[in-house]
Design an enzyme around this catalytic site. Structure first.
Site, PDB file in Angstrom:
ATOM      1  N   ARG A   1     -12.505  18.745  16.576  1.00 24.38           N
ATOM      2  CA  ARG A   1     -11.906  18.253  15.388  1.00 24.38           C
ATOM      3  C   ARG A   1     -10.532  18.915  14.947  1.00 24.38           C
ATOM      4  O   ARG A   1     -10.183  19.960  15.479  1.00 24.38           O
ATOM      5  CB  ARG A   1     -12.757  18.166  14.135  1.00 24.38           C
ATOM      6  CG  ARG A   1     -12.915  19.592  13.622  1.00 24.38           C
ATOM      7  CD  ARG A   1     -13.886  19.724  12.306  1.00 24.38           C
ATOM      8  NE  ARG A   1     -13.698  21.219  11.953  1.00 24.38           N
ATOM      9  CZ  ARG A   1     -14.321  21.796  10.653  1.00 24.38           C
ATOM     10  NH1 ARG A   1     -15.110  20.917  10.012  1.00 24.38           N
ATOM     11  NH2 ARG A   1     -14.612  22.852  10.560  1.00 24.38           N
TER      12      ARG A   1
ATOM     13  N   LYS B   1       0.816  -1.272   0.062  1.00 25.02           N
ATOM     14  CA  LYS B   1       0.023   0.004  -0.066  1.00 25.02           C
ATOM     15  C   LYS B   1       0.797   1.139  -0.039  1.00 25.02           C
ATOM     16  O   LYS B   1       1.801   1.432   0.845  1.00 25.02           O
ATOM     17  CB  LYS B   1      -0.889   0.040   1.185  1.00 25.02           C
ATOM     18  CG  LYS B   1      -2.083   1.022   1.226  1.00 25.02           C
ATOM     19  CD  LYS B   1      -2.947   0.532   0.049  1.00 25.02           C
ATOM     20  CE  LYS B   1      -4.366   0.183   0.513  1.00 25.02           C
ATOM     21  NZ  LYS B   1      -5.264  -0.490  -0.263  1.00 25.02           N
TER      22      LYS B   1
ATOM     23  N   HIS C   1      -9.508  17.678   5.255  1.00 24.72           N
ATOM     24  CA  HIS C   1      -9.939  16.898   6.366  1.00 24.72           C
ATOM     25  C   HIS C   1      -9.278  15.840   7.075  1.00 24.72           C
ATOM     26  O   HIS C   1      -8.093  15.215   6.217  1.00 24.72           O
ATOM     27  CB  HIS C   1     -11.136  16.161   5.583  1.00 24.72           C
ATOM     28  CG  HIS C   1     -11.990  17.009   4.768  1.00 24.72           C
ATOM     29  ND1 HIS C   1     -12.912  17.931   5.720  1.00 24.72           N
ATOM     30  CD2 HIS C   1     -12.269  17.146   3.765  1.00 24.72           C
ATOM     31  CE1 HIS C   1     -13.785  18.621   4.741  1.00 24.72           C
ATOM     32  NE2 HIS C   1     -13.304  18.214   3.476  1.00 24.72           N
TER      33      HIS C   1
ATOM     34  N   THR D   1      -3.068  -5.570   0.559  1.00 25.30           N
ATOM     35  CA  THR D   1      -2.925  -4.053   0.668  1.00 25.30           C
ATOM     36  C   THR D   1      -3.400  -3.425   1.792  1.00 25.30           C
ATOM     37  O   THR D   1      -3.235  -2.439   2.448  1.00 25.30           O
ATOM     38  CB  THR D   1      -2.659  -3.497  -0.605  1.00 25.30           C
ATOM     39  OG1 THR D   1      -3.823  -3.018  -1.259  1.00 25.30           O
ATOM     40  CG2 THR D   1      -1.498  -3.923  -1.468  1.00 25.30           C
TER      41      THR D   1
ATOM     42  N   GLN E   1     -15.324  28.580   7.605  1.00 23.61           N
ATOM     43  CA  GLN E   1     -15.689  29.873   7.080  1.00 23.61           C
ATOM     44  C   GLN E   1     -15.481  30.939   8.032  1.00 23.61           C
ATOM     45  O   GLN E   1     -15.189  32.126   7.663  1.00 23.61           O
ATOM     46  CB  GLN E   1     -17.246  29.682   6.606  1.00 23.61           C
ATOM     47  CG  GLN E   1     -17.469  29.085   5.374  1.00 23.61           C
ATOM     48  CD  GLN E   1     -17.789  27.476   5.493  1.00 23.61           C
ATOM     49  OE1 GLN E   1     -17.245  26.889   6.647  1.00 23.61           O
ATOM     50  NE2 GLN E   1     -18.528  27.039   4.882  1.00 23.61           N
TER      51      GLN E   1
HETATM   52  O1  LIG Z   1     -15.763  24.260   8.494  1.00 23.45           O
HETATM   53  C1  LIG Z   1     -16.437  23.625   7.563  1.00 23.45           C
HETATM   54  N1  LIG Z   1     -17.359  24.244   6.611  1.00 23.45           N
HETATM   55  C2  LIG Z   1     -17.995  23.455   5.909  1.00 23.45           C
HETATM   56  O2  LIG Z   1     -18.839  24.151   5.170  1.00 23.45           O
HETATM   57  C3  LIG Z   1     -18.122  22.087   6.015  1.00 23.45           C
HETATM   58  N2  LIG Z   1     -18.752  21.123   5.468  1.00 23.45           N
HETATM   59  C4  LIG Z   1     -18.470  19.884   5.719  1.00 23.45           C
HETATM   60  O3  LIG Z   1     -18.759  18.660   5.384  1.00 23.45           O
HETATM   61  N3  LIG Z   1     -17.459  20.049   6.828  1.00 23.45           N
HETATM   62  C5  LIG Z   1     -17.187  21.591   6.871  1.00 23.45           C
HETATM   63  N4  LIG Z   1     -16.394  22.118   7.776  1.00 23.45           N
END
Ligand SMILES: O=c1[nH]c(=O)c2[nH]c(=O)[nH]c2[nH]1
Length: 296
Positions: free
Chosen positions: A174, A12, A245, A57, A217
């Site tokens: 997170r 992998k 992510h 893998t 945002q």
């Molecule tokens: O900070 C975020 N804004 C989003 O618009 C969004 N959409 C998502 O799936 N995760 C997140 N996280």
């Protein structure tokens, strides 16, 4: 003449594992790209499609995540643990190659102090400038691309609507990571450019670190707002910030818990958060942005 199988290996490639040590408020971060390759007797898989010798893998990937649960240590030590494990797992596996890339992160400095859970990844960052002379008008855009930053905590995301396709769980904690591309427009044409750039860059970093984020945002807006509050010579800031992510890896299938330690850093798809923050008393200057793509 006979046709025979030559040298072969399989594994992998590029398992992106991030491990966070939260044992004290001063978090430690390990960010790896791990690739494994196994060598041995895999002839039957190639010549007959017989997979009896194929340690998948997928299992190799899982092993990387599972081993990260107990702490990673140095890339060399982690590679040795994995390679010895793979090479010792079945008689027919005679060798294993594990390549580890380790991405270094530095703490963001806020008010002269290293932050406990906000980091910057050095390298790759580019400073930009776009100057436009339009008749008697002069416009200067400064900027930067690929300022890569990450917080191991201080980020939530919840309260969003749930339509029939929404599966995302709400979270009160997170990892938040992004690569900031920002451009900002100065009102003057005779400024101390280096000093202004340094102040804006520091302000972006500090605002990212200091903002308790409820959405990327909100962090974007707060970063732009702080720049405008700090540097009067800036009229507007436009930013593009991919949401890099980090998904908590489920280790339960291997009898392991995962109390926010081991993450999979997913490279795509990614959320792309973009926006402008501006003073409402400064006239717009769209000509300054003509030909500069990538911003709304
Ligand atoms: O900070 C975020 N804004 C989003 O618009 C969004 N959409 C998502 O799936 N995760 C997140 N996280």
């Amino acid at each position: 003449m006979a046709i025979v199988l030559g040298p072969n290996q399989y594994g992998k490639a590029e398992v992106r594992v991030v491990a966070v040590d939260r044992s004290t408020p001063r978090h430690e971060l390990v960010d790896l790209n791990v690739s494994s390759s196994l060598r041995g007797d895999f002839a039957a898989a190639h010549t007959a499609g017989d997979n009896a010798h194929v340690l998948t893998t997928d299992a190799q990937k899982n092993t990387v995540f599972a081993f990260a649960r107990d702490g990673v240590g140095s890339p060399e030590a982690f590679g040795l643990r994995l390679a010895r494990h793979f090479a010792g797992s079945y008689d027919w596996i005679t060798g294993a190659r594990v390549a580890v890339e380790s991405y270094g992160w530095e703490r963001i400095t806020v008010g002269g102090q290293p932050h406990e859970h906000a980091f910057r990844r050095p390298g790759g960052e580019v400073r930009t400038a776009v100057v436009t002379v339009d008749g008697d008008d002069v416009h200067v855009l400064a900027g930067l691309t690929d300022l890569v930053v990450l917080k191991t905590t201080g980020s939530e995301f919840w309260g969003f609507p749930r339509d029939r396709y929404t599966t995302l769980a709400e979270t009160r904690d997170r990892i938040l990571a992004t690569a900031v591309t920002a451009r900002w427009r100065y009102t003057g044409a005779d400024l101390d450019w280096d000093a202004c750039f340094a102040t804006v860059r520091t302000t972006l970093l500090e605002a990212f670190a200091a903002t308790h984020s409820l959405a990327l945002q909100q962090t974007l807006y707060r970063m732009g707002e702080t720049v405008l509050e700090t540097v009067p010579d800036v009229a507007e800031v436009r930013m593009s910030m991919p949401n890099r992510h980090h998904f908590l890896q489920d280790l339960s299938a291997f009898g392991l818990d995962n109390p926010d330690v081991v993450y999979h850093a997913d490279d795509r798809p990614y959320g792309l958060i973009e926006g402008a923050v501006l003073r409402d008393d400064v006239p717009p200057a769209e000509v300054a942005w003509l030909g500069t793509p990538g911003f709304c």
